[in-house]
Design a protein around this motif. Structure first.
Motif, mmCIF file in Angstrom:
data_model
loop_
_atom_site.group_PDB
_atom_site.id
_atom_site.type_symbol
_atom_site.label_atom_id
_atom_site.label_comp_id
_atom_site.label_asym_id
_atom_site.label_seq_id
_atom_site.Cartn_x
_atom_site.Cartn_y
_atom_site.Cartn_z
ATOM 1 N N LYS A 25 14.217 31.617 24.093
ATOM 2 C CA LYS A 25 15.226 31.004 24.974
ATOM 3 C C LYS A 25 15.033 29.501 25.088
ATOM 4 O O LYS A 25 15.998 28.741 25.102
ATOM 5 N N ALA A 26 13.776 29.065 25.188
ATOM 6 C CA ALA A 26 13.493 27.630 25.279
ATOM 7 C C ALA A 26 13.880 26.934 23.967
ATOM 8 O O ALA A 26 14.440 25.838 23.989
ATOM 9 N N ARG A 27 13.607 27.575 22.841
ATOM 10 C CA ARG A 27 13.985 27.002 21.542
ATOM 11 C C ARG A 27 15.489 26.800 21.463
ATOM 12 O O ARG A 27 15.969 25.736 21.046
ATOM 13 N N GLU A 28 16.245 27.799 21.879
ATOM 14 C CA GLU A 28 17.708 27.695 21.843
ATOM 15 C C GLU A 28 18.200 26.561 22.731
ATOM 16 O O GLU A 28 19.092 25.799 22.346
ATOM 17 N N LYS A 29 17.633 26.433 23.922
ATOM 18 C CA LYS A 29 18.068 25.390 24.854
ATOM 19 C C LYS A 29 17.673 24.003 24.349
ATOM 20 O O LYS A 29 18.460 23.055 24.462
ATOM 21 N N VAL A 30 16.490 23.861 23.773
ATOM 22 C CA VAL A 30 16.063 22.571 23.213
ATOM 23 C C VAL A 30 17.009 22.160 22.091
ATOM 24 O O VAL A 30 17.452 21.012 22.024
ATOM 25 N N SER A 31 17.366 23.095 21.224
ATOM 26 C CA SER A 31 18.297 22.797 20.128
ATOM 27 C C SER A 31 19.650 22.353 20.659
ATOM 28 O O SER A 31 20.236 21.381 20.169
ATOM 29 N N LYS A 32 20.146 23.031 21.689
ATOM 30 C CA LYS A 32 21.434 22.676 22.279
ATOM 31 C C LYS A 32 21.378 21.294 22.928
ATOM 32 O O LYS A 32 22.284 20.487 22.770
ATOM 33 N N LEU A 33 20.296 21.005 23.636
ATOM 34 C CA LEU A 33 20.159 19.703 24.282
ATOM 35 C C LEU A 33 20.070 18.566 23.259
ATOM 36 O O LEU A 33 20.594 17.479 23.488
ATOM 37 N N MET A 34 19.425 18.832 22.128
ATOM 38 C CA MET A 34 19.353 17.818 21.074
ATOM 39 C C MET A 34 20.747 17.537 20.511
ATOM 40 O O MET A 34 21.106 16.387 20.280
ATOM 41 N N LEU A 35 21.530 18.595 20.323
ATOM 42 C CA LEU A 35 22.905 18.409 19.844
ATOM 43 C C LEU A 35 23.737 17.643 20.874
ATOM 44 O O LEU A 35 24.487 16.725 20.521
ATOM 45 N N ASP A 36 23.597 18.020 22.154
ATOM 46 C CA ASP A 36 24.333 17.352 23.221
ATOM 47 C C ASP A 36 23.966 15.871 23.325
ATOM 48 O O ASP A 36 24.795 15.046 23.704
ATOM 49 N N ALA A 37 22.722 15.534 22.997
ATOM 50 C CA ALA A 37 22.256 14.148 23.053
ATOM 51 C C ALA A 37 22.532 13.398 21.751
ATOM 52 O O ALA A 37 22.080 12.271 21.573
ATOM 53 N N SER A 38 23.266 14.048 20.836
ATOM 54 C CA SER A 38 23.618 13.458 19.537
ATOM 55 C C SER A 38 22.398 13.087 18.705
ATOM 56 O O SER A 38 22.410 12.104 17.972
ATOM 57 N N ILE A 39 21.342 13.886 18.834
ATOM 58 C CA ILE A 39 20.158 13.692 17.994
ATOM 59 C C ILE A 39 20.382 14.498 16.728
ATOM 60 O O ILE A 39 20.292 15.726 16.739
ATOM 61 N N VAL A 40 20.707 13.809 15.658
ATOM 62 C CA VAL A 40 21.016 14.497 14.409
ATOM 63 C C VAL A 40 19.803 14.573 13.488
ATOM 64 O O VAL A 40 19.704 15.473 12.669
ATOM 65 N N ASP A 41 18.881 13.615 13.615
ATOM 66 C CA ASP A 41 17.682 13.615 12.780
ATOM 67 C C ASP A 41 16.595 14.421 13.490
ATOM 68 O O ASP A 41 15.651 13.867 14.058
ATOM 69 N N THR A 42 16.740 15.738 13.470
ATOM 70 C CA THR A 42 15.822 16.595 14.210
ATOM 71 C C THR A 42 14.414 16.600 13.617
ATOM 72 O O THR A 42 13.473 17.015 14.283
ATOM 73 N N GLU A 43 14.254 16.129 12.395
ATOM 74 C CA GLU A 43 12.926 16.040 11.793
ATOM 75 C C GLU A 43 12.128 14.896 12.406
ATOM 76 O O GLU A 43 10.909 14.966 12.507
ATOM 77 N N ALA A 44 12.799 13.819 12.811
ATOM 78 C CA ALA A 44 12.119 12.651 13.366
ATOM 79 C C ALA A 44 11.827 12.804 14.854
ATOM 80 O O ALA A 44 10.895 12.208 15.371
ATOM 81 N N TYR A 45 12.628 13.606 15.545
ATOM 82 C CA TYR A 45 12.465 13.751 16.996
ATOM 83 C C TYR A 45 11.666 14.999 17.326
ATOM 84 O O TYR A 45 11.664 15.967 16.582
ATOM 85 N N PHE A 46 11.017 14.942 18.475
ATOM 86 C CA PHE A 46 10.236 16.076 18.952
ATOM 87 C C PHE A 46 10.333 16.141 20.466
ATOM 88 O O PHE A 46 10.849 15.225 21.110
ATOM 89 N N LEU A 47 9.829 17.215 21.019
ATOM 90 C CA LEU A 47 9.814 17.413 22.465
ATOM 91 C C LEU A 47 8.464 16.920 22.982
ATOM 92 O O LEU A 47 7.419 17.438 22.589
ATOM 93 N N ARG A 48 8.493 15.900 23.832
ATOM 94 C CA ARG A 48 7.259 15.393 24.442
ATOM 95 C C ARG A 48 7.091 16.069 25.800
ATOM 96 O O ARG A 48 7.971 16.023 26.645
ATOM 97 N N VAL A 49 5.942 16.706 25.975
ATOM 98 C CA VAL A 49 5.608 17.388 27.221
ATOM 99 C C VAL A 49 4.418 16.673 27.839
ATOM 100 O O VAL A 49 3.432 16.396 27.150
ATOM 101 N N SER A 50 4.522 16.365 29.120
ATOM 102 C CA SER A 50 3.396 15.716 29.785
ATOM 103 C C SER A 50 3.245 16.239 31.205
ATOM 104 O O SER A 50 4.165 16.828 31.774
#
Length: 98
Positions: A7-32
């Motif tokens: 479920k988290a994977r699906e939501k992260v993918s959707k949020l990346m699309l919504d944020a117009s992040i098309v280069d998904t190889e260059a971006y990652f999820l930073r958790v702190s």
């Protein structure tokens, strides 16, 4: 290791699309882990594309997760999940260390 549920994977993918992040190889999820919240600590999630020297890098369920070394000490073996139920909607962490 930091784990990511389906479920988290699906939501992260959707949020990346919504944020117009098309280069998904260059971006990652930073958790702190930052100061604040009821216990004195709270979690922070961001999309990022710049690694820092002491970053810890993981990939689970197709999601690249990066955290700083200090935060990793709190996040070891934590699972990032997403809930869209009636009791609340959003990301949450199942942390065996809490």
């Amino acid at each position: 290791m930091i784990y990511v549920s389906d479920k988290a994977r699906e939501k992260v993918s959707k949020l990346m699309l919504d944020a117009s992040i098309v280069d998904t190889e260059a971006y990652f999820l930073r958790v702190s882990v930052v100061g604040g919240g009821c216990s004195g600590l709270s979690y922070k999630l961001d999309f990022d594309n710049e690694s820092k020297p002491m970053d810890q890098v993981f990939e689970d369920n197709g999601v690249k997760v990066v955290t700083d070394l200090k935060s990793f000490l709190y996040l070891v073996n934590t699972t990032l999940d997403f809930s869209d139920g009636l009791n609340g909607k959003g990301f949450y962490f199942s942390n065996p260390n809490a």
